[in-house]
Design a protein around this motif. Structure first.
Motif, PDB file in Angstrom:
ATOM      1  N   ALA A 386       0.944  -1.230  -0.096  1.00 45.70           N
ATOM      2  CA  ALA A 386       0.025  -0.076  -0.134  1.00 45.70           C
ATOM      3  C   ALA A 386       0.849   1.095  -0.077  1.00 45.70           C
ATOM      4  CB  ALA A 386      -0.878  -0.133   1.068  1.00 45.70           C
ATOM      5  N   VAL A 387       0.652   1.971  -0.942  1.00 45.15           N
ATOM      6  CA  VAL A 387       1.579   3.169  -1.050  1.00 45.15           C
ATOM      7  C   VAL A 387       0.854   4.581  -0.553  1.00 45.15           C
ATOM      8  CG1 VAL A 387       3.336   4.595  -2.532  1.00 45.15           C
ATOM      9  CG2 VAL A 387       2.824   2.125  -2.839  1.00 45.15           C
ATOM     10  N   GLY A 388       1.284   5.460   0.181  1.00 46.97           N
ATOM     11  CA  GLY A 388       0.591   6.607   0.493  1.00 46.97           C
ATOM     12  C   GLY A 388       1.467   7.857   0.419  1.00 46.97           C
ATOM     13  N   PHE A 389       0.859   9.081  -0.100  1.00 47.62           N
ATOM     14  CA  PHE A 389       1.550  10.287  -0.545  1.00 47.62           C
ATOM     15  C   PHE A 389       1.139  11.372   0.398  1.00 47.62           C
ATOM     16  CE2 PHE A 389       1.397   7.629  -4.319  1.00 47.62           C
ATOM     17  CZ  PHE A 389       2.845   7.654  -4.393  1.00 47.62           C
ATOM     18  N   GLY A 390       1.884  12.256   0.738  1.00 48.27           N
ATOM     19  CA  GLY A 390       1.604  13.474   1.431  1.00 48.27           C
ATOM     20  C   GLY A 390       2.462  14.489   1.288  1.00 48.27           C
ATOM     21  N   SER A 391       2.006  15.826   1.847  1.00 45.06           N
ATOM     22  CA  SER A 391       2.925  17.106   1.793  1.00 45.06           C
ATOM     23  C   SER A 391       4.041  16.658   2.875  1.00 45.06           C
ATOM     24  CB  SER A 391       2.269  18.173   2.156  1.00 45.06           C
ATOM     25  OG  SER A 391       1.506  18.028   3.313  1.00 45.06           O
ATOM     26  N   ASP A 392       3.802  15.892   3.974  1.00 46.43           N
ATOM     27  CA  ASP A 392       4.827  15.665   4.974  1.00 46.43           C
ATOM     28  C   ASP A 392       4.908  14.148   5.316  1.00 46.43           C
ATOM     29  OD1 ASP A 392       2.618  15.490   6.621  1.00 46.43           O
ATOM     30  OD2 ASP A 392       3.341  17.386   7.459  1.00 46.43           O
ATOM     31  N   LEU A 393       5.838  13.656   6.351  1.00 48.34           N
ATOM     32  CA  LEU A 393       5.726  12.199   6.696  1.00 48.34           C
ATOM     33  C   LEU A 393       4.349  11.502   7.159  1.00 48.34           C
ATOM     34  CD1 LEU A 393       7.203   9.415   6.801  1.00 48.34           C
ATOM     35  CD2 LEU A 393       8.386  10.324   8.714  1.00 48.34           C
ATOM     36  N   LYS A 394       3.753  12.710   7.983  1.00 48.63           N
ATOM     37  CA  LYS A 394       2.619  12.321   8.955  1.00 48.63           C
ATOM     38  C   LYS A 394       1.553  12.033   7.907  1.00 48.63           C
ATOM     39  CE  LYS A 394       1.046  13.528  13.236  1.00 48.63           C
ATOM     40  NZ  LYS A 394       0.885  14.510  14.284  1.00 48.63           N
ATOM     41  N   SER A 395       1.302  13.063   6.996  1.00 47.83           N
ATOM     42  CA  SER A 395       0.159  12.735   6.309  1.00 47.83           C
ATOM     43  C   SER A 395       0.273  11.570   5.140  1.00 47.83           C
ATOM     44  CB  SER A 395      -0.172  14.002   5.418  1.00 47.83           C
ATOM     45  OG  SER A 395       1.009  14.345   4.728  1.00 47.83           O
ATOM     46  N   ALA A 396       1.798  11.455   4.712  1.00 48.24           N
ATOM     47  CA  ALA A 396       1.709  10.094   3.951  1.00 48.24           C
ATOM     48  C   ALA A 396       1.471   8.793   4.929  1.00 48.24           C
ATOM     49  CB  ALA A 396       3.229  10.356   3.392  1.00 48.24           C
ATOM     50  N   ILE A 397       2.098   8.911   5.859  1.00 48.62           N
ATOM     51  CA  ILE A 397       1.892   7.538   6.578  1.00 48.62           C
ATOM     52  C   ILE A 397       0.312   7.445   6.783  1.00 48.62           C
ATOM     53  CG2 ILE A 397       1.625   6.275   8.911  1.00 48.62           C
ATOM     54  CD1 ILE A 397       4.440   7.880   9.437  1.00 48.62           C
ATOM     55  N   ARG A 398      -0.528   8.517   7.122  1.00 50.45           N
ATOM     56  CA  ARG A 398      -1.931   8.313   7.193  1.00 50.45           C
ATOM     57  C   ARG A 398      -2.667   7.761   6.004  1.00 50.45           C
ATOM     58  NH1 ARG A 398      -3.741  13.525   7.742  1.00 50.45           N
ATOM     59  NH2 ARG A 398      -2.549  13.796   9.478  1.00 50.45           N
ATOM     60  N   ASP A 405      -6.255  -0.678   5.298  1.00 50.23           N
ATOM     61  CA  ASP A 405      -7.578  -0.861   5.481  1.00 50.23           C
ATOM     62  C   ASP A 405      -8.410  -1.326   4.574  1.00 50.23           C
ATOM     63  OD1 ASP A 405      -6.669  -0.578   8.469  1.00 50.23           O
ATOM     64  OD2 ASP A 405      -7.706   1.575   8.247  1.00 50.23           O
ATOM     65  N   LYS A 406      -8.289  -1.089   3.224  1.00 46.46           N
ATOM     66  CA  LYS A 406      -9.148  -1.433   2.166  1.00 46.46           C
ATOM     67  C   LYS A 406      -9.030  -2.681   1.850  1.00 46.46           C
ATOM     68  CE  LYS A 406     -10.043   3.367   0.806  1.00 46.46           C
ATOM     69  NZ  LYS A 406     -10.058   4.546  -0.197  1.00 46.46           N
ATOM     70  N   ILE A 407      -7.804  -3.445   2.099  1.00 48.04           N
ATOM     71  CA  ILE A 407      -7.565  -4.677   1.411  1.00 48.04           C
ATOM     72  C   ILE A 407      -7.525  -5.825   2.317  1.00 48.04           C
ATOM     73  CG2 ILE A 407      -5.764  -5.823   0.136  1.00 48.04           C
ATOM     74  CD1 ILE A 407      -4.902  -3.276  -0.696  1.00 48.04           C
ATOM     75  N   GLU A 408      -8.122  -6.891   1.939  1.00 48.38           N
ATOM     76  CA  GLU A 408      -8.274  -7.776   2.918  1.00 48.38           C
ATOM     77  C   GLU A 408      -8.015  -9.413   2.112  1.00 48.38           C
ATOM     78  OE1 GLU A 408      -8.743  -7.895   6.069  1.00 48.38           O
ATOM     79  OE2 GLU A 408      -9.414  -5.802   6.076  1.00 48.38           O
ATOM     80  N   PHE A 409      -7.390 -10.121   2.992  1.00 48.34           N
ATOM     81  CA  PHE A 409      -7.010 -11.569   2.385  1.00 48.34           C
ATOM     82  C   PHE A 409      -6.940 -12.204   3.525  1.00 48.34           C
ATOM     83  CE2 PHE A 409      -2.951  -9.317   2.048  1.00 48.34           C
ATOM     84  CZ  PHE A 409      -2.021 -10.316   2.522  1.00 48.34           C
ATOM     85  N   LYS A 410      -7.072 -13.618   3.738  1.00 46.31           N
ATOM     86  CA  LYS A 410      -6.804 -14.636   5.033  1.00 46.31           C
ATOM     87  C   LYS A 410      -5.417 -14.396   5.236  1.00 46.31           C
ATOM     88  CE  LYS A 410      -8.251 -18.802   6.860  1.00 46.31           C
ATOM     89  NZ  LYS A 410      -8.305 -20.378   6.335  1.00 46.31           N
ATOM     90  N   GLY A 411      -5.029 -14.223   6.597  1.00 50.73           N
ATOM     91  CA  GLY A 411      -3.776 -14.040   6.956  1.00 50.73           C
ATOM     92  C   GLY A 411      -3.078 -12.867   6.908  1.00 50.73           C
ATOM     93  N   LYS A 412      -3.896 -11.796   6.484  1.00 50.13           N
ATOM     94  CA  LYS A 412      -3.097 -10.581   6.130  1.00 50.13           C
ATOM     95  C   LYS A 412      -2.437  -9.857   7.471  1.00 50.13           C
ATOM     96  CE  LYS A 412      -4.952  -5.955   6.212  1.00 50.13           C
ATOM     97  NZ  LYS A 412      -6.097  -4.923   5.662  1.00 50.13           N
ATOM     98  N   PHE A 413      -1.301  -9.698   7.359  1.00 50.04           N
ATOM     99  CA  PHE A 413      -0.390  -8.802   8.657  1.00 50.04           C
ATOM    100  C   PHE A 413       0.275  -7.931   7.925  1.00 50.04           C
ATOM    101  CE2 PHE A 413       3.862  -9.879   9.363  1.00 50.04           C
ATOM    102  CZ  PHE A 413       4.082 -10.971   8.501  1.00 50.04           C
ATOM    103  N   TYR A 414       0.661  -6.820   8.782  1.00 45.10           N
ATOM    104  CA  TYR A 414       1.690  -5.755   8.608  1.00 45.10           C
ATOM    105  C   TYR A 414       1.941  -5.238   9.835  1.00 45.10           C
ATOM    106  CZ  TYR A 414      -2.810  -3.200   9.467  1.00 45.10           C
ATOM    107  OH  TYR A 414      -4.203  -2.845  10.250  1.00 45.10           O
ATOM    108  N   ARG A 415       3.341  -4.315   9.537  1.00 48.34           N
ATOM    109  CA  ARG A 415       3.574  -3.562  10.571  1.00 48.34           C
ATOM    110  C   ARG A 415       2.797  -2.223  10.775  1.00 48.34           C
ATOM    111  NH1 ARG A 415      10.091  -3.427  11.486  1.00 48.34           N
ATOM    112  NH2 ARG A 415       9.385  -1.531  12.742  1.00 48.34           N
ATOM    113  N   SER A 416       2.390  -1.941  11.923  1.00 50.85           N
ATOM    114  CA  SER A 416       1.686  -0.596  12.163  1.00 50.85           C
ATOM    115  C   SER A 416       2.437   0.558  12.431  1.00 50.85           C
ATOM    116  CB  SER A 416       0.597  -1.134  13.232  1.00 50.85           C
ATOM    117  OG  SER A 416       1.203  -1.087  14.309  1.00 50.85           O
ATOM    118  N   ASP A 417       3.850   0.202  12.465  1.00 49.39           N
ATOM    119  CA  ASP A 417       4.691   1.592  12.769  1.00 49.39           C
ATOM    120  C   ASP A 417       5.501   2.170  11.646  1.00 49.39           C
ATOM    121  OD1 ASP A 417       6.374  -0.346  12.853  1.00 49.39           O
ATOM    122  OD2 ASP A 417       7.286  -0.199  14.676  1.00 49.39           O
ATOM    123  N   ILE A 418       5.273   1.760  10.480  1.00 42.84           N
ATOM    124  CA  ILE A 418       6.212   2.163   9.382  1.00 42.84           C
ATOM    125  C   ILE A 418       6.395   3.941   9.333  1.00 42.84           C
ATOM    126  CG2 ILE A 418       6.584   2.318   6.843  1.00 42.84           C
ATOM    127  CD1 ILE A 418       6.797  -0.421   8.085  1.00 42.84           C
ATOM    128  N   GLY A 419       7.381   4.175   9.390  1.00 45.71           N
ATOM    129  CA  GLY A 419       7.456   5.794   9.376  1.00 45.71           C
ATOM    130  C   GLY A 419       7.762   6.497  10.618  1.00 45.71           C
TER     131      GLY A 419
END
Ligand code: AMP
Ligand code: GLY
Length: 432
Positions: A386-398, A405-419
């Motif tokens: 998933a790729v996000g863009f923003g005028s700063d790091l905080k908005s790109a993370i959001r 949150d829009k994508i689902e598949f069985k067993g999906k996991f990810y880190r919640s602290d990127i950036g």
């Protein structure tokens, strides 16, 4: 007015990095037909997927000849270490990437350590070892913490940080057993540096280079940089750490001397030199080189490149970057890897992926996916970016986590602290 001569381009690889290359090239006015081999569930329809074994040099050359490919871009390291660039060049075919000898900057950690030592490029102290007894005596000399590294390519599994004698013994055991023993025929025992890690990407023409945006990867599988190393669970670009002054220092103290050293060794470096650096007291030290773009770093560095990636790669491969300028967006990009449960260990494949239609094309890079008729199913450890863009790091993370949150598949996991490390760095340095 002359029409631009359009060329046929082949991209080799099947990860998120290669999908990022496809996205950067599929709308380039200089590209006629675009192919990706073997590709993944997202590289088609933007390119045509071709089921090639990219470690079979003759099969790649045969395809290049049959489809009139003008230019091949090699994504991963294995075909580079396997001499594909030399093979295509010998047949007079255009290709972007280093030769087999130049690829030693990634395929042999000890080749790199010796080269840097000879040319005075900053790096951690190290001792080259050929057997367990030498490794033990090197550990006595360097003390803890220290790092053990297999000399050869080990798919990211050949590096062990040892904080204690017990960790050292288990790392040595791992390195010397089974499948690792080939890569670990020789071992670099290294001083463990502490500081901020930074990835810098230099597009090189053998003599000169142009730096792209910096990035920071997140190699460990779990939040807070815990758990085993992976290929990378997320990245952001650029990093607040990489001031123009630091980037100039990286150019002058690391990239330029290495390019000169490689010319002196008789193996000039053409392609993307990825410098994995540790910044210690504002000074860059070389942790490792890769001889290709990073994955997932490509997914954040390439979309911010506003000038033509094709022209940049063609100029570098042609040996002359002098007339080339790059234009980079002032935005920040963040990518979060959606992985299969169990990765980087054992995981299952074949689960349908839902929600793809609700995500803008520019905000998703496929990696381990397969298209089956109208559905996309999981087909690897790192499934999507998933790729996000923003005028700063905080908005790109959001923005990136909105896509997660829009994508689902069985067993999906990810880190919640990127950036998060970038945000912490900004907080700590805001008064400087
Ligand atoms: P590498 O595959 O060489 O990039 O190593 C994987 C990770 O191990 C790096 O991203 C660093 O976090 C860490 N590492 C490797 N070598 C060193 C070193 N000499 N000092 C500190 N950390 C290191
Ligand atoms: N993300 C680390 C690599 O591409 O090697």
């Amino acid at each position: 007015m002359d029409r631009i001569k359009k060329i046929n381009v082949l991209i080799l690889g099947s990860g998120g990095r290669e999908h990022a290359f496809v996205k950067a090239l599929c709308r380039d006015p200089g590209v006629d037909k675009l192919y990706c081999a073997p590709g993944n569930g997202g590289t088609e329809p933007e390119a045509v997927n071709v089921p090639l074994n990219i470690l079979d040099n003759a099969a790649v050359l045969d395809f290049v000849k049959r489809q009139d490919i003008d230019f091949t871009i090699v994504g991963p390291e294995a075909p580079l270490a396997n001499g594909l660039v030399d093979f295509l060049q010998a047949a007079g075919k255009g290709v972007f990437g280093p030769t087999k000898l130049a690829s030693r900057l990634e395929s042999s950690k000890l080749f790199t350590r010796r080269l840097l030592e000879k040319h005075g490029v900053p790096q951690p102290r190290y001792i080259a070892c050929e057997n367990a007894a030498q490794v033990r005596s090197a550990a006595d000399k360097l003390g803890f913490p220290l790092v053990l590294k297999a000399d050869g390519l080990a798919a990211g599994k050949g590096v062990f940080i040892c904080g204690s004698p017990a960790e050292f013994e288990s790392a040595l055991h791992e390195l010397l057993k089974g499948s690792m023993s080939a890569a670990a025929g020789r071992i670099s025992v290294e001083e463990c540096l502490t500081g901020e890690e930074l990835s810098v990407f230099a597009v090189c023409d053998g003599t000169r280079h142009i730096l792209l945006n910096s990035a920071q990867d997140h190699k460990r599988v779990f939040d807070g940089d815990r758990g085993p190393n992976t290929g990378g669970m997320g990245a952001y670009s650029p990093t607040p750490l990489s001031t123009p002054k630091l980037m100039d220092q990286v150019s002058a103290e690391i990239i330029s001397p290495v390019l000169q050293a490689m010319r002196q060794e008789g193996c000039p470096f053409t392609g993307i030199l990825y410098a994995g650096l540790m910044i210690v007291n504002s000074r860059p030290f070389v942790i490792e080189f890769n001889v290709r773009m990073g994955d997932p770093e490509a997914q954040v560095v390439l979309p911010l490149l506003e000038s033509s990636l094709l022209e940049l790669c063609l100029a570098a491969a042609g040996g002359d970057l002098r007339g080339t300028r790059v234009r980079v967006s002032p935005k920040t990009a963040v990518t979060v890897v959606l992985a299969s449960g169990g990765y980087p260990g054992v995981y299952k494949k074949g689960f349908p992926v839902q929600g793809l239609e609700s995500v803008p094309d520019a905000q998703l890079c496929h990696a381990g996916t397969l298209r089956k008729d109208d559905t996309v199913v999981t087909n690897g450890g790192r499934v999507l970016n998933a790729v996000g863009f923003g005028s700063d790091l905080k908005s790109a993370i959001r923005n990136a986590y909105e896509i997660v949150d829009k994508i689902e598949f069985k067993g999906k996991f990810y880190r919640s602290d990127i950036g998060q490390r970038g945000l912490n760095y900004l907080k700590e340095n805001q008064n400087d």
